[in-house]
Enzyme design. Structure first.
Site, mmCIF file in Angstrom:
data_model
loop_
_atom_site.group_PDB
_atom_site.id
_atom_site.type_symbol
_atom_site.label_atom_id
_atom_site.label_comp_id
_atom_site.label_asym_id
_atom_site.label_seq_id
_atom_site.Cartn_x
_atom_site.Cartn_y
_atom_site.Cartn_z
ATOM 1 N N GLY A 37 0.678 -1.140 -0.050
ATOM 2 C CA GLY A 37 -0.039 0.142 -0.035
ATOM 3 C C GLY A 37 0.915 1.249 -0.046
ATOM 4 N N SER A 39 2.526 5.018 0.844
ATOM 5 C CA SER A 39 3.239 5.424 2.158
ATOM 6 C C SER A 39 2.135 5.994 3.192
ATOM 7 C CB SER A 39 4.390 6.382 1.847
ATOM 8 O OG SER A 39 4.683 7.074 3.040
ATOM 9 N N GLY A 40 2.073 5.541 4.454
ATOM 10 C CA GLY A 40 1.001 6.042 5.310
ATOM 11 C C GLY A 40 -0.344 5.239 5.288
ATOM 12 N N GLY A 42 -0.834 2.510 6.516
ATOM 13 C CA GLY A 42 -0.805 1.695 7.654
ATOM 14 C C GLY A 42 -0.304 0.282 7.868
ATOM 15 N N ARG A 70 15.706 -1.284 4.723
ATOM 16 C CA ARG A 70 16.502 -0.252 3.983
ATOM 17 C C ARG A 70 17.475 0.402 5.032
ATOM 18 N NH1 ARG A 70 15.059 2.031 -0.966
ATOM 19 N NH2 ARG A 70 13.212 1.049 -1.814
ATOM 20 N N ARG A 84 13.645 -0.309 -6.631
ATOM 21 C CA ARG A 84 12.305 -0.904 -5.669
ATOM 22 C C ARG A 84 12.169 -2.382 -6.197
ATOM 23 N NH1 ARG A 84 8.643 3.673 -4.149
ATOM 24 N NH2 ARG A 84 9.226 5.449 -5.056
ATOM 25 N N ASN A 87 14.649 -4.208 -4.431
ATOM 26 C CA ASN A 87 14.230 -4.397 -2.970
ATOM 27 C C ASN A 87 13.208 -5.370 -2.478
ATOM 28 O OD1 ASN A 87 13.902 -3.065 -0.210
ATOM 29 N ND2 ASN A 87 12.175 -1.929 -0.937
ATOM 30 N N SER A 111 5.781 -1.669 -2.034
ATOM 31 C CA SER A 111 5.990 -2.647 -3.244
ATOM 32 C C SER A 111 4.889 -2.295 -4.238
ATOM 33 C CB SER A 111 5.652 -4.127 -2.979
ATOM 34 O OG SER A 111 4.548 -4.299 -1.801
HETATM 35 N N1 LIG Z 1 10.535 8.373 -3.106
HETATM 36 C C1 LIG Z 1 9.689 7.641 -2.445
HETATM 37 N N2 LIG Z 1 8.491 7.060 -2.455
HETATM 38 C C2 LIG Z 1 7.938 6.086 -1.573
HETATM 39 N N3 LIG Z 1 8.550 5.997 -0.252
HETATM 40 C C3 LIG Z 1 9.611 6.844 0.224
HETATM 41 C C4 LIG Z 1 10.300 7.555 -1.073
HETATM 42 N N4 LIG Z 1 11.590 8.340 -0.424
HETATM 43 C C5 LIG Z 1 11.544 7.791 0.869
HETATM 44 N N5 LIG Z 1 10.634 6.726 0.942
HETATM 45 C C6 LIG Z 1 10.443 6.195 2.352
HETATM 46 O O1 LIG Z 1 10.692 4.773 2.189
HETATM 47 C C7 LIG Z 1 9.486 3.970 2.405
HETATM 48 C C8 LIG Z 1 9.328 3.006 1.528
HETATM 49 O O2 LIG Z 1 10.121 1.980 1.568
HETATM 50 P P1 LIG Z 1 9.660 0.767 0.842
HETATM 51 O O3 LIG Z 1 11.095 -0.269 0.873
HETATM 52 O O4 LIG Z 1 8.513 0.164 1.461
HETATM 53 O O5 LIG Z 1 9.365 1.088 -0.666
HETATM 54 S S1 LIG Z 1 9.300 0.241 -2.017
HETATM 55 O O6 LIG Z 1 8.679 -1.050 -1.551
HETATM 56 O O7 LIG Z 1 10.673 -0.211 -2.460
HETATM 57 O O8 LIG Z 1 8.549 0.957 -3.041
HETATM 58 C C9 LIG Z 1 8.306 4.859 2.968
HETATM 59 O O9 LIG Z 1 7.957 4.292 4.325
HETATM 60 P P2 LIG Z 1 6.387 4.025 4.485
HETATM 61 O O10 LIG Z 1 5.691 5.364 4.882
HETATM 62 O O11 LIG Z 1 6.392 3.397 5.743
HETATM 63 O O12 LIG Z 1 5.808 3.200 3.307
HETATM 64 C C10 LIG Z 1 9.090 6.204 3.062
HETATM 65 O O13 LIG Z 1 9.143 6.728 4.505
HETATM 66 N N1 LIG Z 2 -6.153 2.188 11.376
HETATM 67 C C1 LIG Z 2 -5.614 3.456 11.608
HETATM 68 N N2 LIG Z 2 -6.506 4.416 12.288
HETATM 69 C C2 LIG Z 2 -5.774 5.616 12.320
HETATM 70 N N3 LIG Z 2 -4.611 5.926 12.034
HETATM 71 C C3 LIG Z 2 -3.630 5.064 11.790
HETATM 72 C C4 LIG Z 2 -4.280 3.503 11.470
HETATM 73 N N4 LIG Z 2 -3.195 2.823 10.801
HETATM 74 C C5 LIG Z 2 -2.235 3.689 10.745
HETATM 75 N N5 LIG Z 2 -2.520 5.120 11.346
HETATM 76 C C6 LIG Z 2 -1.645 6.042 11.489
HETATM 77 O O1 LIG Z 2 -1.339 6.379 10.095
HETATM 78 C C7 LIG Z 2 0.290 6.745 10.202
HETATM 79 C C8 LIG Z 2 1.029 5.881 8.819
HETATM 80 O O2 LIG Z 2 1.011 4.451 9.532
HETATM 81 P P1 LIG Z 2 1.963 3.574 9.044
HETATM 82 O O3 LIG Z 2 1.646 2.327 9.877
HETATM 83 O O4 LIG Z 2 3.353 4.141 9.471
HETATM 84 O O5 LIG Z 2 2.001 3.461 7.609
HETATM 85 P P2 LIG Z 2 2.821 2.836 6.474
HETATM 86 O O6 LIG Z 2 3.823 1.773 7.122
HETATM 87 O O7 LIG Z 2 2.019 2.328 5.510
HETATM 88 O O8 LIG Z 2 3.548 4.062 5.920
HETATM 89 C C9 LIG Z 2 0.568 6.699 11.308
HETATM 90 O O9 LIG Z 2 0.614 7.847 12.067
HETATM 91 C C10 LIG Z 2 -0.266 5.608 12.141
HETATM 92 O O10 LIG Z 2 -0.111 5.736 13.359
#
Ligand SMILES: Nc1ncnc2c1ncn2[C@@H]1O[C@H](COP(=O)(O)OS(=O)(=O)O)[C@@H](OP(=O)(O)O)[C@H]1O
Ligand SMILES: Nc1ncnc2c1ncn2[C@@H]1O[C@H](COP(=O)(O)OP(=O)(O)O)[C@@H](O)[C@H]1O
Length: 209
Positions: A37, A39-40, A42, A70, A84, A87, A111
């Site tokens: 999913g 970034s953000g 969950g 990473r 990616r 990775n 991913s």
């Molecule tokens: N350009 C760009 N695009 C997306 N995400 C970025 C980027 N640069 C840094 N980050 C940070 O890297 C986290 C994602 O790493 P991943 O290894 O899951 O990415 S991937 O599967 O290779 O696409 C991602 O963490 P999550 O928020 O937990 O998804 C970000 O914190």
């Molecule tokens: N079910 C949920 N309800 C409300 N907030 C959530 C929920 N899941 C995650 N969050 C919040 O969303 C933000 C991103 O979650 P995170 O698990 O770090 O996402 P990801 O790993 O996909 O980047 C964090 O601040 C987390 O506390």
């Protein structure tokens, strides 16, 4: 004797203790729960919540989180499509080893490419790859912006950010989909983890036989 990739003259060595033996010891079945999913979305939250839930039930798990991997194994990789892909390939191979060790391996990575996720699925036997799609809308992710990265991406300070100026290909045939379309009615992390744990239980992964 065979050639695999760039390795020639290599031999597979079978060990006396196998996956079935380890699964008996652990009373569970090794598998990979792959959480994808934006970034953000969950991913890390649900991965850790699932890890805790299963741990409390006496099951051995390990979380492979994109951000964390990473910091070590994949610290040579960036965010270009080929980085990616590499990775995901490496994490897929590590997840396969953990599953062979008998663990419930929880991989949480953006991913973004279907092809890379499908290649990881193809590494696994039977139905031991459970793809979980965190279908969280971009609006919800951006509103959360826990790391401030969307703000930077919108300002053009991060290039190639997934969902902004880089693609995300949603799964076509995932085992589990978790919807979070607006901030008001997101399921709680423990409810989401419970949904995945119920699936694992139903499919027999939480017992050896
Ligand atoms: N350009 C760009 N695009 C997306 N995400 C970025 C980027 N640069 C840094 N980050 C940070 O890297 C986290 C994602 O790493 P991943 O290894 O899951 O990415 S991937 O599967 O290779 O696409 C991602 O963490 P999550 O928020 O937990 O998804 C970000 O914190
Ligand atoms: N079910 C949920 N309800 C409300 N907030 C959530 C929920 N899941 C995650 N969050 C919040 O969303 C933000 C991103 O979650 P995170 O698990 O770090 O996402 P990801 O790993 O996909 O980047 C964090 O601040 C987390 O506390």
């Amino acid at each position: 004797m065979s050639t695999v990739g760039n390795s020639t003259n290599i031999f597979w060595h079978e060990c006396g203790v196998g996956k079935i033996d380890r699964q008996k010891l652990l009373n569970q079945k090794g598998c990979v729960v792959w959480i994808t999913g934006l970034s953000g979305a969950g991913k890390s939250t649900v991965a850790c919540s699932l890890g805790r839930e299963l741990h409390n039930r006496g099951k051995l798990t390990y979380v492979l989180d994109g951000d964390n991997v990473r910091h070590g194994l994949n610290k040579d990789l960036g965010f270009k499509a080929e980085d990616r892909a590499e990775n995901i390939r490496r994490v897929g191979e590590v997840a396969k080893l953990f599953a062979d060790a008998g663990l419930i391996c929880i991989a949480s990575l953006i991913s973004p490419y279907r092809r890379d996720r499908d290649a990881c699925r193809a590494l696994m036997q039977d139905n031991n790859f459970i793809e979980v799609f965190m279908n969280t809308s971009l609006e919800v992710c951006e509103e959360r912006d826990a790391k401030g990265l969307y703000k930077l991406a919108r300002a053009g300070k991060i290039k190639g950010f997934t969902g902004i100026d880089d693609p995300y290909e949603p799964p076509l045939n995932c085992e589990i989909e978790i919807q979070q379309q607006n901030t008001e009615n997101c399921p709680s992390p423990s409810a989401m983890a419970g949904q995945i744990a119920s699936y694992l239980e139903e499919k027999g992964f939480l017992q050896e036989n």
